[in-house]
Design a protein around this motif. Structure first.
Motif, PDB file in Angstrom:
ATOM      1  N   MET A   1       1.046  -1.234   0.019  1.00  0.00           N
ATOM      2  CA  MET A   1       0.079  -0.037  -0.105  1.00  0.00           C
ATOM      3  C   MET A   1       1.025   1.264   0.141  1.00  0.00           C
ATOM      4  O   MET A   1       1.568   1.287   0.940  1.00  0.00           O
ATOM      5  CB  MET A   1      -0.632   0.117   1.263  1.00  0.00           C
ATOM      6  N   ALA A   2       0.341   2.059  -0.907  1.00  0.00           N
ATOM      7  CA  ALA A   2       1.305   3.364  -1.067  1.00  0.00           C
ATOM      8  C   ALA A   2       0.642   4.368  -0.058  1.00  0.00           C
ATOM      9  O   ALA A   2      -0.523   4.271   0.248  1.00  0.00           O
ATOM     10  CB  ALA A   2       1.398   3.567  -2.533  1.00  0.00           C
ATOM     11  N   THR A   3       1.435   5.499   0.083  1.00  0.00           N
ATOM     12  CA  THR A   3       0.892   6.613   0.678  1.00  0.00           C
ATOM     13  C   THR A   3       1.072   7.887  -0.289  1.00  0.00           C
ATOM     14  O   THR A   3       2.474   8.044  -0.568  1.00  0.00           O
ATOM     15  CB  THR A   3       1.452   6.848   2.190  1.00  0.00           C
ATOM     16  N   VAL A   4       0.224   8.791  -0.417  1.00  0.00           N
ATOM     17  CA  VAL A   4       0.462   9.971  -1.075  1.00  0.00           C
ATOM     18  C   VAL A   4       0.221  11.171  -0.257  1.00  0.00           C
ATOM     19  O   VAL A   4      -1.056  11.212   0.359  1.00  0.00           O
ATOM     20  CB  VAL A   4      -0.403  10.080  -2.360  1.00  0.00           C
ATOM     21  N   THR A   5       0.985  12.283  -0.107  1.00  0.00           N
ATOM     22  CA  THR A   5       0.458  13.397   0.483  1.00  0.00           C
ATOM     23  C   THR A   5      -0.140  14.259  -0.513  1.00  0.00           C
ATOM     24  O   THR A   5       0.533  14.701  -1.878  1.00  0.00           O
ATOM     25  CB  THR A   5       1.710  14.092   1.190  1.00  0.00           C
ATOM     26  N   VAL A   6      -1.256  14.630  -0.162  1.00  0.00           N
ATOM     27  CA  VAL A   6      -2.113  15.726  -1.243  1.00  0.00           C
ATOM     28  C   VAL A   6      -2.481  16.954  -0.600  1.00  0.00           C
ATOM     29  O   VAL A   6      -2.387  16.940   0.843  1.00  0.00           O
ATOM     30  CB  VAL A   6      -3.487  15.135  -1.876  1.00  0.00           C
ATOM     31  N   GLU A   7      -2.634  17.909  -1.219  1.00  0.00           N
ATOM     32  CA  GLU A   7      -2.987  19.212  -0.674  1.00  0.00           C
ATOM     33  C   GLU A   7      -4.360  19.732  -0.864  1.00  0.00           C
ATOM     34  O   GLU A   7      -4.905  19.592  -2.044  1.00  0.00           O
ATOM     35  CB  GLU A   7      -1.942  20.302  -0.830  1.00  0.00           C
ATOM     36  N   VAL A   8      -5.175  19.964   0.150  1.00  0.00           N
ATOM     37  CA  VAL A   8      -6.563  20.451   0.003  1.00  0.00           C
ATOM     38  C   VAL A   8      -6.717  21.527   0.759  1.00  0.00           C
ATOM     39  O   VAL A   8      -6.649  21.632   2.158  1.00  0.00           O
ATOM     40  CB  VAL A   8      -7.752  19.445   0.508  1.00  0.00           C
ATOM     41  N   ASN A   9      -7.052  22.837  -0.024  1.00  0.00           N
ATOM     42  CA  ASN A   9      -7.489  23.989   0.762  1.00  0.00           C
ATOM     43  C   ASN A   9      -6.149  24.667   1.705  1.00  0.00           C
ATOM     44  O   ASN A   9      -6.094  25.042   2.706  1.00  0.00           O
ATOM     45  CB  ASN A   9      -8.698  23.835   1.636  1.00  0.00           C
ATOM     46  N   GLY A  10      -5.084  23.964   1.072  1.00  0.00           N
ATOM     47  CA  GLY A  10      -3.625  24.644   1.582  1.00  0.00           C
ATOM     48  C   GLY A  10      -3.397  23.718   2.655  1.00  0.00           C
ATOM     49  O   GLY A  10      -2.354  24.187   3.317  1.00  0.00           O
ATOM     50  N   ARG A  11      -3.786  22.610   3.010  1.00  0.00           N
ATOM     51  CA  ARG A  11      -3.418  21.889   3.991  1.00  0.00           C
ATOM     52  C   ARG A  11      -2.861  20.426   3.558  1.00  0.00           C
ATOM     53  O   ARG A  11      -3.580  19.880   2.729  1.00  0.00           O
ATOM     54  CB  ARG A  11      -4.533  21.607   5.229  1.00  0.00           C
ATOM     55  N   PRO A  12      -1.962  19.796   3.926  1.00  0.00           N
ATOM     56  CA  PRO A  12      -1.650  18.438   3.602  1.00  0.00           C
ATOM     57  C   PRO A  12      -2.220  17.520   4.137  1.00  0.00           C
ATOM     58  O   PRO A  12      -2.611  17.646   5.359  1.00  0.00           O
ATOM     59  CB  PRO A  12      -0.008  18.566   3.780  1.00  0.00           C
ATOM     60  N   TYR A  13      -2.202  16.498   3.487  1.00  0.00           N
ATOM     61  CA  TYR A  13      -3.169  15.076   4.051  1.00  0.00           C
ATOM     62  C   TYR A  13      -2.448  14.102   3.458  1.00  0.00           C
ATOM     63  O   TYR A  13      -2.534  14.045   2.314  1.00  0.00           O
ATOM     64  CB  TYR A  13      -4.558  15.134   3.623  1.00  0.00           C
TER      65      TYR A  13
END
Length: 109
Positions: A1-13
């Motif tokens: 399983m991979a993990t991706v960091t995405v940004e939504v409304n200026g915050r990383p998830y």
């Protein structure tokens, strides 16, 4: 399983996804970020949880309308238009991870 960091409304998830689905998750997150930012422009900043909820409802409404227009009928009845496959399973995992993260954030508010 991979993990991706995405940004939504200026915050990383950090979002978990199936191996090989990283780029798809990034694309989906960018689309969601655009929707969240549009809602924020329309209603102002009402907190990330509410922005995410409002955005999700708008996108769900658009999906529902698209299914109706494609002859798929109401989403609650009949057969789904798209049968789950290995590629949609990865997206579903990513969405579940995002949902879990939103729930965790909501509990801390």
């Amino acid at each position: 399983m991979a993990t991706v960091t995405v940004e939504v409304n200026g915050r990383p998830y950090a979002v978990g996804c199936a191996d090989g689905q990283e780029e798809r998750v990034r694309i989906l997150a960018k689309q969601f970020d655009n929707q969240v930012r549009q809602v924020a422009q329309d209603v102002g900043h009402v907190g990330d949880l509410r922005l995410f909820l409002m955005s999700a409802l708008i996108l769900s409404d658009e999906l529902h309308e698209a299914r109706l227009n494609a002859g798929g009928g109401p989403a609650s009845g009949g057969q789904p238009m798209v049968q789950p496959t290995a590629s949609t399973d990865g997206v579903a995992e990513a969405l579940n991870a995002v949902a879990a993260r939103i729930e965790k954030i909501a509990q801390n508010i």
